[in-house]
Design an enzyme around this catalytic site. Structure first.
Site, short mmCIF file in Angstrom:
data_model
loop_
_atom_site.label_atom_id
_atom_site.label_comp_id
_atom_site.label_asym_id
_atom_site.label_seq_id
_atom_site.Cartn_x
_atom_site.Cartn_y
_atom_site.Cartn_z
N ASP A 265 3.68 -1.55 1.68
CA ASP A 265 2.26 -1.51 1.35
C ASP A 265 1.82 -2.95 1.04
O ASP A 265 2.64 -3.86 0.92
CB ASP A 265 1.97 -0.55 0.19
CG ASP A 265 0.50 -0.11 0.21
OD1 ASP A 265 -0.31 -0.73 0.93
OD2 ASP A 265 0.14 0.85 -0.49
C1 BGC Z 1 -3.15 0.73 0.24
C2 BGC Z 1 -2.70 1.37 1.53
C3 BGC Z 1 -3.41 0.75 2.69
C4 BGC Z 1 -3.19 -0.74 2.68
C5 BGC Z 1 -3.82 -1.46 3.86
C6 BGC Z 1 -3.12 -0.78 0.30
O1 BGC Z 1 -3.75 -1.35 -0.79
O2 BGC Z 1 -2.33 1.19 -0.82
O3 BGC Z 1 -2.93 2.75 1.47
O4 BGC Z 1 -2.96 1.33 3.88
O5 BGC Z 1 -3.72 -1.27 1.49
O6 BGC Z 1 -5.18 -1.41 3.82
#
Ligand code: BGC
Length: 738
Positions: A265
Site C-alpha cells: 500500500d
Molecule cells: C490506500 C489504498 C489505495 C492506495 C492508492 C492508499 O492510501 O490505502 O487503498 O489503493 O492509497 O491510491
C-alpha cells in the site's frame, strides 16, 4: 510475448533496471518538465532521473490522451522499451459512479456487483488504465473505521461472493481483452480489524479468527483469478503486513496459492520504520523484498536501496528477479508488449464514459442497494395523490453523492433528488430546500482535493432553517434528505461519534415540531446511531452513497417505481459503545434471556445486546411470509445432502423482491462456534399473492471450520438451520451430522 522471450528479457536487464520495475511513482512525475520534477518531488522523495525513466508503473493519472503520451515517451527512454503499467483506484466506478461497496453489499447481488465492476473496467480501460486497486474485500465489524464504506460488509460468505464477482467483472476471462483491467484484491490482510476503528493501527485478531473470518474473502478474490494483491497498513501478529514473511510467503503465496503481483500500500514498506520494525530504509527494503512484496508504492525504498543490498550480498539477486518476473508476467498477461496503449482511446472514451447503459446500470444498482429500515405505511409516496411534499435537507439538491474513493467520478453528471423528483412530482405540490448545511459551518475535513468549509453566517443558517420549517408546515409529507458528509467516510476518517452532523439533527428536530410525517432519506458511508431518527421519522430509507444516478434511484424507491429489497451488509449499533457488533459473534456461557432482568449475564445495563438493525435486515413495500423450514433428512453424512426448503409468499399487495438467507449453527464443537453463520442466499421476485418454494442444499463441506487441533474439517453432532429474511429472524430446525 512468449515465455522464453520474457525470460531472455529479464536476463538482459541491468540490476537497477530490474529494481526500477518494482518502483511505482505517481503520474505527475511524467506530466511536468523534468527539471522541476527533479528539483521538486523527485528530490523530496529521493528518486533519481534514472528511477523515473525506468519505473515499472504509475498510479493516479488517467485519460487516454495523457496516458498514451506518458507511455510513448517512457518507452522511448526505457532501455528495453518495456511498457509501463497504469494503475488507479477505480473502486465503484470511473466517471459513472455506482453505489459505494458497503451499499453494494446490501444488494446481496453478486451478479449486479459484477456488472458494475465490468462497466467500471470498461470506462477505466478506455481511459488508458491497466489495473484497478479494487476490490477492497476487508471484513469489517467496527463502524468507527471510515473504510467500512469501501468494504462489502461484515460477513465472510457475502464478502467472498462479492469479491469473486467483482474480480471477474473487472478482469473477465482474459484481462488483455478490450474493456478489461487487472483487479487488485486489497488490503492483505486484516486491515478491517483496525483496533478501536482507528485507521492505520494494528489488527489484534487471534490466528483463529483471522483464518476463519478475515482471510476468506481475499481467498475468494484470489481464486477468482485476481492478478494483483495489495498489502495492508496494519500489523498482523504484531509485524507490519508489508514486511510480514509469514503472512505473505506462507499464507498468501503458500496456503492461498497466489502467484500474481503483490504491491505495497501507499508508502507502507517505508512506514515499517515508523512502526518500529525496520531500523532504516535499507532494512525496510530488505524486509519488503524478503516478504515477497513485488512493487513499492510511492517511496524510494526499493528504488534507492535494493540494488545496493544485492551488490553488498545482503539479499540474493534471485529475490529481485522473482519479483521482476511477476511484474513482467503481468504486463504480458495484459498484452502490453504487443499493445502498450491497450484500450486507451479518446473516441472510445466518448462512446462509453457515462453512456446510457452505464447510467441505467447505476440507477438500477443504486435502487437495489437502498435499504428500507422503517416504514409505517407512509411510503411509497404517490406523486398523483395531490398531497404536498416538502423535500428538505442538504442532500436534496446535492450532486456529490459519491464516496471519497470515487475521485474520478463526474460529480457534475450526477442527478440530484430534486432534479429526479421534478420529473414525477407536480411543481405546485412540491418544495425543495436545503434547510441546513451538511456540517457545522467552518468545520474542516480533508479530502484528496481542496476542501472548502461551508461559509455561512449564523443568520443565514437560521434563515435556512426557518424557511424549511415553513415549507414543512405547509406540506403533507416531508422527505428529509440528510446524512454524513462524503468526506466523513473512506481512508483516514475514523469517527468516535456515529452521528448525523448536528446542524442536520437540529433540522430534523425543528421540522418534527411542525410535521410528523417525516421520511428520512439517509446518506452515509457507515452504520450510524439512528435511535433518534428511528424515534422521530415514520420511514427511514438508507441510501448510502448512491453515486451518479442517486437522485433517480431514490425517487424510484420513494415512489414505489422500485420496491426496496436491500438488506444490511453490516449491523447498525444502538450507539458507539456497542461496536464492534456483528451477527456471527460467538456464543457466551451466560446468555441473556429476552426480557428477563438478571444480574450476572452477558449484557449492557443501558442498551440491548442486539444491534438496532441487524445484518441481513431490510423491509419491502410488500410483506413476505416464510414458512417454517423443512429438511428432507434429519441426518447428514459426508457424502449425502440435505435439502432445506421454505415456501416464500408475497402476502402484500405489490410485487417485491426478497433476499432469502440460509444460516447454520454448529451447536457444539471442539471450539466454541458462532451463534449462526450465513451459508447461502437467494434473491427472488414474487408478484402480489405469489408463492415460491426456495431450496438450499446443505452438505458436509459447508460445515467445515478450523478445529481445535488447527485442522480444517467438520465435526459430527447437532446443527441448527434457519431460513429467514434477516440474521435475527426465523425459527431453527435441527439435523445431525454423522
Ligand atoms: C490506500 C489504498 C489505495 C492506495 C492508492 C492508499 O492510501 O490505502 O487503498 O489503493 O492509497 O491510491
Amino acid at each position: 510475448m512468449e515465455r522464453n522471450e520474457l525470460k531472455k528479457l529479464l536476463a538482459d536487464m541491468s540490476l537497477q533496471e530490474k529494481v526500477d520495475q518494482l518502483v511505482q511513482l505517481a503520474g505527475f512525475f511524467y506530466l511536468n518538465d523534468v527539471e522541476s520534477i527533479l528539483l521538486g518531488p523527485a528530490k523530496e522523495m529521493g528518486v533519481t532521473e534514472e528511477n523515473i525513466q525506468q519505473a515499472g508503473s504509475i498510479l493516479g493519472s488517467y485519460g487516454a490522451e495523457t496516458l498514451k503520451k506518458i507511455q510513448k515517451e517512457y518507452m522511448e527512454k526505457q532501455p528495453h522499451h518495456i511498457p509501463m503499467m497504469f494503475m488507479l483506484d477505480v473502486i465503484h466506478g470511473m466517471k459513472t459512479v455506482f453505489p459505494a461497496p458497503l451499499a453494494q453489499g446490501a444488494a446481496f447481488d453478486p451478479e449486479l456487483s459484477g456488472r458494475c465492476a465490468s462497466a467500471a473496467a470498461l470506462e477505466a480501460a478506455v481511459s488508458g488504465l491497466h489495473v484497478t486497486f479494487a476490490p477492497m474485500v476487508d471484513l469489517v465489524r467496527d463502524a468507527r473505521w471510515g473504510r467500512v464504506m469501501e468494504s462489502n460488509g461484515e460477513d465472510p460468505y457475502l464478502t467472498g461472493q462479492l469479491a469473486a464477482a467483482q474480480v471477474r467483472g473487472f478482469q473477465g476471462e482474459d484481462m488483455s481483452a478490450f474493456g478489461k483491467v487487472c483487479a487488485c484484491v486489497k488490503h492483505f490482510a486484516g486491515y478491517g480489524a483496525a483496533e478501536a476503528g482507528r485507521d492505520y493501527t494494528g489488527a489484534q485478531v487471534s490466528d483463529r479468527s483471522f483464518q476463519e473470518y478475515y482471510l476468506k474473502a481475499y481467498k475468494e478474490g484470489i481464486d477468482a483469478g485476481a492478478g494483483m494483491v495489495m498489502t495492508s497498513f496494519n500489523t498482523v501478529r504484531d509485524i507490519p503486513a508489508s514486511t510480514n514473511v509469514w503472512l505473505m510467503r506462507d499464507v498468501l503465496r503458500g496456503e492461498m496459492g497466489f502467484d500474481g503481483v503483490l504491491i505495497s500500500d501507499y508508502g507502507a514498506i517505508m512506514e515499517t520504520i515508523a512502526h518500529g520494525y525496520s531500523e532504516d530504509e535499507s532494512a525496510a527494503a530488505a524486509n519488503g523484498i524478503k516478504a515477497g512484496v513485488d512493487i513499492d508504492m510511492m517511496t524510494n525504498i526499493y528504488a534507492g536501496h535494493l540494488a545496493k543490498l544485492v551488490e553488498d550480498g545482503k539479499i540474493p539477486v534471485e529475490l529481485v528477479d522473482e519479483s521482476v518476473w511477476r511484474v513482467l508476467e503481468l504486463k504480458n498477461k495484459l498484452g502490453l508488449f504487443e499493445n502498450p496503449y491497450k484500450d486507451a482511446d479518446e473516441e472510445a472514451e466518448k462512446k462509453y464514459i457515462l453512456c446510457d447503459e452505464h447510467r441505467a446500470l447505476a440507477r438500477e444498482a443504486a435502487a437495489k442497494c437502498c435499504v428500507l429500515l422503517e416504514n409505517d405505511g407512509i411510503l411509497p409516496l404517490d406523486p398523483k395523490s395531490g398531497k404536498k411534499v416538502a423535500f428538505i435537507g442538504p442532500y436534496v439538491n446535492r450532486k456529490q453523492m459519491n464516496s471519497s474513493w470515487a475521485f474520478t467520478g463526474d460529480v457534475e453528471a450526477s442527478v440530484t433528488i430534486e432534479a429526479a423528483a421534478k420529473e414525477v412530482f407536480a411543481d405546485d405540490k412540491t418544495t425543495y430546500l436545503a434547510g441546513s448545511p451538511v456540517l457545522n459551518p467552518g468545520q474542516m475535513l480533508v479530502g484528496f482535493f481542496d476542501f472548502k468549509p461551508e461559509e455561512i453566517t449564523e443568520e443565514q443558517q437560521k434563515e435556512m432553517l426557518a424557511q424549511a420549517v415553513e415549507a414543512a408546515k405547509a406540506a403533507d409529507t416531508v422527505v428529509l434528505a440528510i446524512g454524513e458528509h462524503y468526506l466523513q467516510s473512506g481512508e483516514a476518517t475514523s469517527r468516535a461519534m456515529l452521528d448525523v452532523p448536528e446542524p442536520q439533527m437540529a433540522l430534523l428536530r425543528e421540522v418534527a415540531k411542525v410535521n410528523e410525517n417525516i421520511v428520512v432519506v439517509l446518506f452515509n458511508g457507515r452504520p450510524l446511531d439512528l435511535r433518534e431518527i428511528k424515534a422521530t421519522a415514520k420511514a427511514v430509507l438508507e441510501v448510502w452513497l448512491p453515486g451518479t444516478e442517486g437522485g433517480h434511484a431514490i425517487v424510484d424507491v420513494l415512489t414505489g417505481a422500485v420496491n426496496p429489497s436491500g438488506k444490511l451488509s453490516m449491523s447498525f449499533p444502538h450507539c458507539v459503545g456497542q461496536v464492534p457488533v456483528y451477527y456471527n459473534a460467538f456464543t457466551t456461557g451466560r446468555p441473556t434471556i429476552p426480557n428477563v432482568p438478571e444480574r450476572f449475564k452477558s449484557k449492557y445495563l443501558d442498551i440491548p445486546n442486539d444491534p438496532l438493525y441487524p445484518f441481513g435486515y431490510g423491509l419491502s413495500y410488500t410483506d413476505f411470509a416464510i414458512s417454517p423450514v423443512t429438511l428432507d433428512n434429519a441426518v447428514l453424512t459426508a457424502d449425502s445432502e440435505i435439502r432445506a426448503k421454505v415456501t416464500v409468499s408475497n402476502t402484500g399487495s405489490v410485487s417485491g423482491t426478497e433476499v432469502v438467507q440460509l444460516y447454520i449453527q454448529d451447536a457444539f464443537g471442539s471450539v466454541v462456534r458462532p451463534k449462526k453463520e450465513l451459508k447461502g442466499f437467494k434473491k427472488i421476485t414474487l408478484a402480489a399473492g405469489e408463492s415460491q418454494e426456495v431450496e438450499f442444499v446443505i452438505d458436509e463441506p459447508m460445515l467445515r471450520f478450523l478445529r481445535a487441533d488447527d485442522t480444517v474439517g467438520s465435526e459430527p453432532g447437532l446443527f441448527r438451520v434457519w431460513v429467514a429474511n434477516s440474521s435475527a429472524a426465523g425459527e431453527a430446525v435441527e439435523f445431525e451430522l454423522k
